[in-house]
Write a protein that holds these residues in place. Structure first.
Motif: not given
Length: 309
Positions: A143-152, A187-196
């Motif tokens: 079993i795998q569970i995938e959680l959408g988190f995107q950013t901390s 996780i998602i990279n490049g979300l609006p206004f997020e820095s490296e």
């Protein structure tokens, strides 16, 4: 702790992980069971996450039809192959337990070649009763569970209308890891206004938890999404391919070396993608990342000892 690095791949790729564990190729079969999302049906919101394309729930074929249609194509190419039954669309624990029992059992009984049941969901839709039942299936399939988190970054989470706080994610992880379940985080990279720094901080945050896998995506601006409509009115800066490669390389170096990287670049539909166009060349993204890591002798986790926060 198993490490699946190679000369070509300086990180734990999913293909190498599966090859070592199952000794055969595994093919993912996306399945739609017609579930909505509390971020769309009015429980939390009516609009969903702002980057998310509006999806329709009507006219969904039976699970057996969805599965067999894809298997027929795959088995013309490969014979010795196993399958991952992947509940991809919607929030696939967002239903009553009796319905989920019926659906999960139906799917894993479609074929003895199904090795993994993978369930994409939200942290705020993790229920102990559901986990209790899911755990009883582990003697039949993994079993795998995938959680959408995107950013901390909780300011970004509010901006994209994620509709839950980091503490909800932490509680879900704690519940899931009490069972023999492989936990994957998106996780998602490049979300609006997020820095490296923000993007690297998300990796540092995830390193605090006992997660097994990660999917890293570039932000896709797509049609029929709130973000897509806003972008077309007033475009904002998106990461270039080179910027993405540099950031992902740093994320990989920070990431615990035990974590399996399930994805580096998402699959985008040409007819719905607005920007960035470079994500359509998935193999170019992967090749550029591999070349970047090899040329500098960077490896997954080689900066992990520097994480003290």
């Amino acid at each position: 702790m198993s490490i699946y690095f190679t000369f070509e791949k300086h990180y734990n790729t999913l293909s190498n992980y599966y090859k070592n564990k199952y000794h055969q190729k595994l093919a993912k079969i996306p399945l739609n069971i017609g579930l909505s999302c509390p971020n769309r049906d009015g429980k939390l919101s009516h609009v969903g996450c702002t980057y998310c394309e509006n999806f329709k729930l009507e006219n969904i074929p039976s699970l057996s039809y969805q599965f067999l249609e894809k298997v027929e194509v795959i088995e013309k190419k490969w014979s010795n192959i196993g399958y991952i039954a992947y509940f991809q669309n919607g929030t696939n624990t967002y239903a009553n337990l009796d319905f989920l029992k019926k659906i999960y059992l139906e799917v894993i009984n479609l074929s003895p070649k199904i090795k993994i049941l993978s369930i994409a969901t939200r942290p705020d839709c993790i229920d102990t009763d559901i986990l209790d039942f899911i755990s009883t299936l582990t003697d039949k399939v993994d079993i795998q569970i995938e959680l959408g988190f995107q950013t901390s970054n909780e300011k970004t989470a509010l901006l994209i209308n994620r509709c839950y706080k980091n503490s909800v994610f932490e509680e879900a992880v704690s519940k899931i890891k009490k069972y023999n379940i492989h936990l994957i985080v998106h996780i998602i990279n490049g979300l609006p206004f997020e820095s490296e720094t923000d993007m690297l901080n998300t990796i540092k945050y995830l390193n605090r938890f006992d997660i097994d896998g990660i999917k890293i995506h570039m932000l896709n601006i797509v049609k029929d999404s709130i973000m897509g409509k806003l972008y077309q009115k007033e475009p904002f800066k998106l990461l270039t391919l080179q910027e993405y490669i540099i950031i992902v390389s740093s994320q990989i170096r920070l990431l615990k070396s035990s974590i399996i990287i399930h994805r580096i670049s998402g699959d985008s539909k040409k007819d719905t993608l607005i920007e960035p166009k470079w994500v359509l060349n998935k193999f170019v993204v992967l090749n550029e990342l591999d070349k970047y890591l090899r040329s500098r002798n960077y490896f997954q986790g080689d900066l992990n000892n520097e994480i003290n926060d």
